[in-house]
Enzyme design. Sequence first.
Site, PDB file in Angstrom:
ATOM      1  N   CYS A  32       0.835  -1.218   0.000  1.00 43.01           N
ATOM      2  CA  CYS A  32       0.000   0.000   0.000  1.00 43.01           C
ATOM      3  C   CYS A  32       0.862   1.256   0.000  1.00 43.01           C
ATOM      4  O   CYS A  32       0.468   2.286  -0.549  1.00 43.01           O
ATOM      5  CB  CYS A  32      -0.865   0.092   1.246  1.00 43.01           C
TER       6      CYS A  32
HETATM    7  N1  LIG Z   1      -3.605  -0.468  -0.998  1.00 41.88           N
HETATM    8  C1  LIG Z   1      -4.020  -0.428   0.240  1.00 41.88           C
HETATM    9  N2  LIG Z   1      -4.420  -1.534   0.834  1.00 41.88           N
HETATM   10  N3  LIG Z   1      -4.084   0.746   0.845  1.00 41.88           N
HETATM   11  C2  LIG Z   1      -4.441   0.927   2.198  1.00 41.88           C
HETATM   12  C3  LIG Z   1      -4.972   2.288   2.422  1.00 41.88           C
HETATM   13  C4  LIG Z   1      -5.278   2.593   3.865  1.00 41.88           C
HETATM   14  C5  LIG Z   1      -5.978   3.897   4.060  1.00 41.88           C
HETATM   15  N4  LIG Z   1      -6.002   4.293   5.432  1.00 41.88           N
HETATM   16  C6  LIG Z   1      -7.412   3.817   3.563  1.00 41.88           C
HETATM   17  O1  LIG Z   1      -8.258   3.489   4.344  1.00 41.88           O
HETATM   18  O2  LIG Z   1      -7.711   4.102   2.440  1.00 41.88           O
END
Ligand SMILES: NC(=[NH2+])NCCC[C@H](N)C(=O)O
Length: 415
Positions: A404
């Site tokens: 991420c």
């Molecule tokens: N590619 C990922 N899994 N990204 C995680 C993103 C986390 C971020 N806090 C959201 O809720 O959007």
Amino acid sequence: MTAHITQTESVDAAPFPAPRVDSEVGPLRTVLLHRPGLELKRLTPRNNDQLLFDGVPWVDRAQEEHDAFAEVLRSRGVEVLLLADLLVEALHDDRARIAGIHSAVNERRLGIDLADALRSHLSSCGPEQLATALMTGMTFEELPAAEGASLVRKMHHPIDFAVDPLPNLLFTRDSSVWVGDRVAITSLAMPARDRETALTDLIYAYHSRFRRTGRAYGAHSAPVEGGDVLLLAPGVLAIGVGERTTPAGAESFARSALADGLAHTVLAVPITQERATMHLDTVCTMVDRDAVVMYPAVRDNLFAYPVRSDGNGGVLVDDRRPFLEAAAEAMGIERLRVIDTGLDPVTAEREQWDDGNNTLAVAPGLVVAYERNVETNERLEASGIEVLRISGSELGSGRGGPRCMSCPIDRAPLA
Ligand SMILES: NC(=[NH2+])NCCC[C@H](N)C(=O)O
């Protein structure tokens, strides 16, 4: 202005080789990260849910953890680009400044007078100060004093946001995604992240390094987030559809990738619509040419709708099939190996929540993972995958792991 012209000319004289990304695991050459900054200091127990963090991180420690992450990548020969640097450099271009300011000034929230005042304040800022305002946001009390008379300002609490902070910039995976030699600016589903793509858009449009980069996906508005897009093999994409990417987003992304010849098969993969599985990369990431690490609870019920071109600008959608089967067939391999994250369902669920499945491949069979997911990492190693462990006690509070937090810009082709 003169400085900008000089800068572009020197880049013309020594162009960077055209970057491209055709797989999840090809040797990583260049990656975009964002070192968490002051925007994380905006998080409070009152706003963290809305801003998509599960707690209030200790910012200094988060920065240390992130620096260590970047260093692990550099030590493996990866060029690390930092989003804030690119943003400042891009903001030397007046067109980028206009776009950035336009994205930050919300007339619905500020009213006409305060919006005008904020616009002129931001226009007077240098690139660094403007970049900081765009990433960190501004509270009403931070607005320049001259607008003291505004009714809107008087009636807002001084620490309300006039410009929202963007703490999720940390997760560079989601706001742009490279497919082949093109970059797609995504469309983020949650209001807290909506404005991130205005920044990636202006970086790719105006930073001299990306002047030759073409766009994929165009100006679509149906939500697609990069965490849902997996480049399983050259020409084969998987797109998770769940809390973030919508069916319409997957359809239009698939249509555009097929029409541009960037893919021959797109697998649309339904995932449970909840926070723990917000993106496909929270339950499955590739760790080798033919292997994924996968959350065992989804292993047997992950399906895919294969989408292909009809040769006439339209798409053909097949009946849904087990994901692993459909993926192996599209990739032209006999079987996609699955390394699962622990047979005990409680451990598996805990490590899935802590992004155990969210690995970043630096090369085939070599991945970066959070150290806390002890069992998952042991299983990866038992299957012959080398694991570079990083700590993420603070970084992880935003619910995102190494994949991420990274947007690959250039990967060497798979031999
Ligand atoms: N590619 C990922 N899994 N990204 C995680 C993103 C986390 C971020 N806090 C959201 O809720 O959007």
